[in-house]
Design a protein around this motif. Structure first.
Motif, PDB file in Angstrom:
ATOM      1  N   THR A 325       0.820  -1.210   0.000  1.00 58.30           N
ATOM      2  CA  THR A 325       0.000   0.000   0.000  1.00 58.30           C
ATOM      3  C   THR A 325       0.856   1.263   0.000  1.00 58.30           C
ATOM      4  O   THR A 325       1.950   1.295   0.559  1.00 58.30           O
ATOM      5  CB  THR A 325      -0.916   0.049   1.235  1.00 58.30           C
ATOM      6  N   ARG A 327      -0.933   4.475   0.825  1.00 59.08           N
ATOM      7  CA  ARG A 327      -2.268   5.024   1.066  1.00 59.08           C
ATOM      8  C   ARG A 327      -2.328   6.534   0.837  1.00 59.08           C
ATOM      9  O   ARG A 327      -3.387   7.055   0.445  1.00 59.08           O
ATOM     10  CB  ARG A 327      -2.725   4.659   2.483  1.00 59.08           C
ATOM     11  N   HIS A 328      -1.234   7.251   1.067  1.00 58.75           N
ATOM     12  CA  HIS A 328      -1.265   8.694   0.846  1.00 58.75           C
ATOM     13  C   HIS A 328      -1.316   9.043  -0.636  1.00 58.75           C
ATOM     14  O   HIS A 328      -1.518  10.199  -0.991  1.00 58.75           O
ATOM     15  CB  HIS A 328      -0.072   9.383   1.514  1.00 58.75           C
ATOM     16  N   GLY A 330      -3.355   6.967  -2.585  1.00 63.92           N
ATOM     17  CA  GLY A 330      -4.555   6.269  -3.011  1.00 63.92           C
ATOM     18  C   GLY A 330      -4.356   4.812  -3.390  1.00 63.92           C
ATOM     19  O   GLY A 330      -5.265   4.187  -3.950  1.00 63.92           O
ATOM     20  N   GLY A 332      -4.412   1.365  -2.217  1.00 69.60           N
ATOM     21  CA  GLY A 332      -4.896   0.628  -1.060  1.00 69.60           C
ATOM     22  C   GLY A 332      -4.492  -0.837  -1.073  1.00 69.60           C
ATOM     23  O   GLY A 332      -3.594  -1.253  -1.810  1.00 69.60           O
ATOM     24  N   THR A 333      -5.169  -1.612  -0.255  1.00 66.06           N
ATOM     25  CA  THR A 333      -4.852  -3.044  -0.129  1.00 66.06           C
ATOM     26  C   THR A 333      -4.974  -3.737  -1.477  1.00 66.06           C
ATOM     27  O   THR A 333      -5.992  -3.604  -2.166  1.00 66.06           O
ATOM     28  CB  THR A 333      -5.819  -3.699   0.876  1.00 66.06           C
ATOM     29  N   TYR A 344       1.016  -9.759   0.270  1.00 65.71           N
ATOM     30  CA  TYR A 344       0.402  -8.975   1.339  1.00 65.71           C
ATOM     31  C   TYR A 344      -0.203  -9.892   2.410  1.00 65.71           C
ATOM     32  O   TYR A 344      -0.307  -9.501   3.585  1.00 65.71           O
ATOM     33  CB  TYR A 344      -0.688  -8.074   0.745  1.00 65.71           C
ATOM     34  N   GLY A 396       3.675  -1.829   3.341  1.00 66.13           N
ATOM     35  CA  GLY A 396       3.115  -0.489   3.196  1.00 66.13           C
ATOM     36  C   GLY A 396       4.148   0.563   3.544  1.00 66.13           C
ATOM     37  O   GLY A 396       5.089   0.313   4.298  1.00 66.13           O
ATOM     38  N   GLN A 399       3.288   7.993   4.943  1.00 65.28           N
ATOM     39  CA  GLN A 399       3.623   9.303   4.422  1.00 65.28           C
ATOM     40  C   GLN A 399       4.625   9.965   5.343  1.00 65.28           C
ATOM     41  O   GLN A 399       4.439  10.017   6.552  1.00 65.28           O
ATOM     42  CB  GLN A 399       2.364  10.174   4.302  1.00 65.28           C
TER      43      GLN A 399
END
Length: 400
Positions: A325, A327-328, A330, A332-333, A344, A396, A399
């Protein structure tokens, strides 16, 4: 299946990487799927530190301007310049603002402090002086090559004077205008002056080669190596600018290929000096063709890794990095039917995977290619597993 995959996973350490390989390769390349993630650069630093200390690697090469890289090399080997100056002037693509890159340079300088030159760790940028929006003027490389030769060989052997080069080069703005990347008509790369410069650059490189015995006796091997870098860079930039001015449908394919060709030539030169660690985007280091969707349509070309691997054989090794990931941005999993999704599901946050064993475990069950919602992240292509020596998986990245 999950148990079989777990059996291929090991802690991210130098020993785990080396066990994937038949021996110590001359070039050991670690790729990344996205630029600018400090977590990945910190992991690179730690892994490279172990490989230097345990396996005797003596050069670290990264995806940065080869000419600027000389500034970093002078700092880590001779202490020239302050760390602030080196980070500002020694790295391209904005990499100098990275805390992890700063730490890498600081550590290399500390490692070398007090060591004899034969045991010191060297730094190299192996990218050309290129950015997405254009290429540098060939002035620096061309005049440096001419200056090296002019100080050491009979003036009658030189194909031109420095004044002639300066006149033909004109202003640097003509070479570096970013508009030329999308409007070939604005490029100076196919002007009469550029054509003459290509011939002169070729003659200067030929003179450098022809005078090798004398030059190696008259100067240090490092000075001669730098002159060869100047020659590769000058001819590579002039060739690149020529094709920036091209209007054919193959224009962007040629430009992408020429960039990786310059990278490959620099990597092979680094490998000739001794065992080296390499870090860049996965797409520049993989053994398969690279692909990209450009504004002019899709393009594909042989990567620097593919070119180096073709020449070095087992002397080249490639370990890709895969991400779960971001996530910052976009990301995702990952879906469980992708390579990233399979990895994962493992309990480890970070691990080294035997890519070829994973490919054999999957057999005819080909995972899906992950679709990235962020243009800056390139998922691992399942079709590349069998030609990849290993995978570093990171579940992951936060940020920073």
């Amino acid at each position: 299946m999950a148990t079989d995959i777990k059996d291929t996973a090991h802690a991210v350490e130098a020993d785990a990487v080396m066990k994937l390989l038949p021996g110590r390769p001359q070039l050991l390349a670690l790729g990344e799927p996205a630029h600018g993630e400090e977590t990945l650069l910190e992991l690179r630093n730690e892994l490279f530190r172990q490989l230097v200390e345990q396996e005797g690697y003596r050069t670290i090469a990264i995806e940065s301007d080869c000419m600027r890289g000389l500034v970093v090399d002078d700092h880590v080997t001779k202490g020239m310049g302050t760390l602030d100056e080196v980070m500002e002037h020694g790295l391209s693509h904005g990499w100098g603002t990275s805390a992890a890159n700063r730490e890498l340079v600081r550590w290399m300088r500390a490692y070398n402090d007090g060591r004899p030159a034969s045991e010191q760790l060297r730094f190299a940028g192996f990218d050309g002086p290129l950015e997405i929006t254009g290429a540098a003027s060939p002035r620096q490389a061309l005049t440096a090559l001419h200056g090296y030769l002019a100080a050491r060989v009979d003036a009658a052997l030189l194909p031109c004077t420095g004044e002639t080069l300066d006149r033909l080069l004109g202003t640097d703005d003509g070479w570096t205008d970013p508009v030329a990347m999308t409007d070939p008509a604005q490029s100076v790369g196919q002007s009469a002056e550029a054509g003459e410069l290509r011939l002169l650059a070729d003659d200067l490189v030929a003179l450098l080669d022809a005078q090798t015995p004398h030059l190696l006796a008259a100067t240090s091997r490092d000075d001669w190596d730098r002159a060869r870098l100047y020659g590769r860079t000058a001819t590579g930039l002039l060739r690149y600018h020529h094709w920036v001015a091209d209007t054919s449908p193959a224009r962007m394919t040629r430009l992408c290929a020429l960039r990786d060709l310059m990278m490959a030539h620099n990597l092979l030169a680094v490998a000739a000096r001794g065992p080296a660690l390499v870090h860049a985007h996965n797409s520049h280091l993989q053994r398969e063709k690279s692909t990209m969707q450009m504004w002019e349509g899709p393009v594909e070309w042989w990567s620097a890794g593919a070119l180096a691997s073709a020449q070095l054989g087992e002397g080249y090794a490639f370990v890709a990095t895969a991400l779960g990931t971001i996530r910052h941005h976009g990301v995702g999993t990952p879906s469980p039917d992708t390579v990233e999704g399979l990895l994962y599901a493992l309990p480890e946050d970070r691990c080294v995977i035997d890519a070829r064993r994973l490919a054999a475990t999957l057999g005819d069950t080909r995972p899906a290619l992950r679709v990235s919602p962020w243009f800056g992240y390139s998922p691992l292509d399942p079709a590349h597993l069998a030609d990849t020596d290993g995978i570093v998986f990171v579940k992951g990245v936060p940020q920073m």
